[in-house]
Each structure stands twice: as C-alpha cells, then as structure tokens.
Design an enzyme around this catalytic site. Structure first.
Site, PDB file in Angstrom:
ATOM      1  N   ASP A  45       0.855  -0.836  -0.350  1.00 48.64           N
ATOM      2  CA  ASP A  45      -0.491   0.065  -0.316  1.00 48.64           C
ATOM      3  C   ASP A  45       0.838   1.240   0.276  1.00 48.64           C
ATOM      4  O   ASP A  45       1.557   1.600   0.924  1.00 48.64           O
ATOM      5  CB  ASP A  45      -1.058   0.359   1.746  1.00 48.64           C
ATOM      6  CG  ASP A  45      -2.012   0.874   1.339  1.00 48.64           C
ATOM      7  OD1 ASP A  45      -1.691   2.201   0.281  1.00 48.64           O
ATOM      8  OD2 ASP A  45      -2.687   0.694   2.243  1.00 48.64           O
ATOM      9  N   TYR A 133     -12.862  11.332  -3.080  1.00 49.77           N
ATOM     10  CA  TYR A 133     -11.789  11.543  -5.056  1.00 49.77           C
ATOM     11  C   TYR A 133     -11.636  12.808  -5.226  1.00 49.77           C
ATOM     12  O   TYR A 133     -10.258  13.283  -5.628  1.00 49.77           O
ATOM     13  CB  TYR A 133     -12.570  10.971  -5.703  1.00 49.77           C
ATOM     14  CG  TYR A 133     -12.299  10.356  -6.304  1.00 49.77           C
ATOM     15  CD1 TYR A 133     -11.336   9.239  -6.599  1.00 49.77           C
ATOM     16  CD2 TYR A 133     -12.318   9.864  -8.016  1.00 49.77           C
ATOM     17  CE1 TYR A 133     -10.442   9.204  -7.653  1.00 49.77           C
ATOM     18  CE2 TYR A 133     -12.377  10.304  -9.141  1.00 49.77           C
ATOM     19  CZ  TYR A 133     -10.932   9.538  -9.187  1.00 49.77           C
ATOM     20  OH  TYR A 133     -10.352   8.924  -9.844  1.00 49.77           O
TER      21      TYR A 133
END
Ligand code: UDP
Length: 304
Positions: A45, A133
C-alpha cells in the site's frame, strides 16, 4: 489501467515494477504480465511505503476510481491521494525520476464550463459524497505542484476522463461495466436518474498512449486532459447501445441518482494534441465491441 500500461511498457523493453494493495485492483490482471522476466511485483500500500527500486519514471495510478468504491473507502482514498502521493513524490525526488500523476476530470466537479479546459478551476462540493475522491485528487495535484516548484520534481499531471476497456472489474460499479454485465446476464439495465447526464468515454489503449506520451515528452507545464472528446453521449444512449451490442432483452430501469453526480462531461484536449501530439484513435463503437467480448467471457464464465 495499470496492467495495460505495464504491458505496453514491457513490450517496449522497459523493466516494470508493479505495485498494488488490491483494495480495488484485480489479481488476475497480473497474469498477462507474468511472462515478462523484466516484470516485478510487490503487494504494497503506497500510503504506507514504496518499493526501494531505483526507477526512471513513476506512474502513480494508485487510488480507487469508481464512485461506489471510493465512497466505500473514503479514508483509504484520501490516504492514497495524500500520504501515498507524498511518498511517491519523495521517491521520485530521491531517484531523480519523472512522475506521472493520474488525476481526474473529477477535479472539475459538476462543471459549469463545457467542454472542460485545464484552465477551469472546477465546481466541487468539499463535503459531499464524492469529495474524498475529488478533493483527494485536487490535493494530489496541489502536492505535486508544490514538489515541482519547491523541490524540482519533474511531475506531470494527467486529468483522466472516463476510461473503459477489457480487464475492468465486473463488480466495479461504473456505468460501462454495470451495463455490460447486466446486458449479458439479461438483467435490468440500471440508469440513474433521467439518464440525460452525459460522459465522454475513452478506450483504454488510447489512454495508455496518452500517459506514455505525457511521461516521454521533454517538458510539460501544468495539467493535461486525457480523454475522448468525440464520444459524448447521454447515459440513456449508452444503455441502449450496450443493450443492442449484447443482443439483450434487458429492460432499462430507472434508479436513484447519486448526489452531486456531474451533469455533463467532455474534455477539451487542445493541450494534449499540441504538447503530446496525441489524440484518441478508437471510436466508441469499436471500443464497446472489444469491451463487450471481454464482459461476455466474464459473465459466461470462460474467463475469471
Ligand atoms: N450510472 C448509471 N447506472 C449505473 C452506473 C452509473 O446510470 O449502473 C451513471 C451515473 O449516474 C453517472 C454516469 O453513469 O451519471 C457515469 O458514472 P460512473 O460511475 O461510471 O462514473 P463517473 O463519471 O460518475 O465517475
């Protein structure tokens, strides 16, 4: 997107280090890359760490991108577009590498300017369901510009408009994947709201060429829109087209539309045409045919 880009780079002899945490990425998309000895992969990640590999170019595509997925994972979306981007920029600085940031047309929000040029600042709700987002990517852009001006990192910003093609997750939740899966299953095709809202759809191979051109060109200042301006259609038209391509008898049904869903979207690609000498080549009809075959094999179980 990542697997298509990697495949194109590998075919040209690049050594590629793929990174994914599989939050929304698909493991099976790595399969076509495994036959290349110069492909390496780490399940990492990038919000937490980046591989130690010395690199010349970083393509930062890490982030959920489908509205239902980023709304399911708002914290991870903000993390990867802040901490993740920061780590990759620091790595680019350490390696003196170029970086391409995958930003998005969502930085324009529900745009009041049509088509959207890079000089438009956008119309974004900072506390709405899409803000993780939209604001995440806006922050990623701001961070990239700050590293560029204060630390000299050669980072280039691609504002990517709706892109589709084979290898999409059938459960990704975006319009093209939903409609194909519904069409091939004979299930109702779910149009949100009136379906009069529009999008412009870019086939994946065109976007791969655009991203590579952005990485390879000598010098770029400021963000560059990448998308197909010739394919703006209403969602209802897309539903009808996909129903026809799949030969489906699916009904078209209306379901609730998400809050803050942009009304119209079409890229102005004057900058990309000029700076990158790039323009999309695949028509919507051709791209949808290629994508249809993929979803048919997924739904009929001949492909995982
Ligand atoms: N949409 C739809 N039915 C679906 C999925 C999406 O009508 O099953 C609509 C959605 O309301 C939006 C457009 O299709 O207006 C594009 O949505 P998508 O999630 O693909 O991407 P976006 O461009 O919103 O990020």
């Amino acid at each position: 997107m990542g697997s298509h880009l990697s495949e194109s780079l590998l075919a040209d002899g690049w050594e590629v280090w793929g990174v994914d945490n599989f939050l929304t990425g698909r493991r099976e998309n790595l399969e076509p890359l495994r036959r290349y000895p110069q492909f390496h992969f780490s399940r990492i990640d990038v919000s937490r760490r980046v591989p130690r590999a010395e690199v010349d170019v970083i393509y930062h595509l890490a982030s959920p991108a489908s509205p239902p997925r980023y709304q399911e994972h708002p914290l991870e979306t903000l993390e990867v577009n802040s901490r993740g981007t920061a780590r990759l920029l620091a790595h680019a600085a350490a390696c003196k590498a170029r970086m391409v940031l995958a930003s998005t047309s969502e930085v324009y929000g529900d745009p009041e300017v049509h088509p959207q040029t890079e000089s438009y600042w956008g119309h974004v709700n900072p506390v709405g369901p899409r803000s993780c987002y939209d604001e995440g990517k806006r922050f990623s852009e701001a961070l990239s510009m700050a590293w560029r001006t204060s630390r000299g990192v050669d980072v280039r910003i691609a504002r990517i408009f709706n892109t589709y093609g084979p290898r999409m997750d059938p459960e990704d939740g975006r319009v093209i994947s939903n409609f194909f899966v519904q069409g091939w299953k004979g299930a109702p095709i779910t149009v949100q709201g009136t379906g009069r809202q529009t999008r412009s759809f870019c086939y994946v191979s065109d976007l791969v060429r655009g991203l590579r051109a952005l990485a390879e060109v000598d010098r770029v200042e400021g963000p560059v829109n990448l998308g197909n301006p010739d394919t703006e259609h209403s969602i209802l038209e897309i539903a009808e087209q996909i129903r026809e391509i799949t030969g489906s008898r699916s009904k078209i049904v209306r379901i609730t539309r998400g809050r803050d869903d942009p009304e119209r979207r079409r890229p102005d690609i004057t900058r990309a045409r000029k700076i990158l000498k790039w323009r999309p080549r695949v028509s919507l009809e051709e791209g949808l045919q290629l994508t249809s075959e993929y979803f048919r094999s997924v739904v009929q179980g001949t492909r995982r």
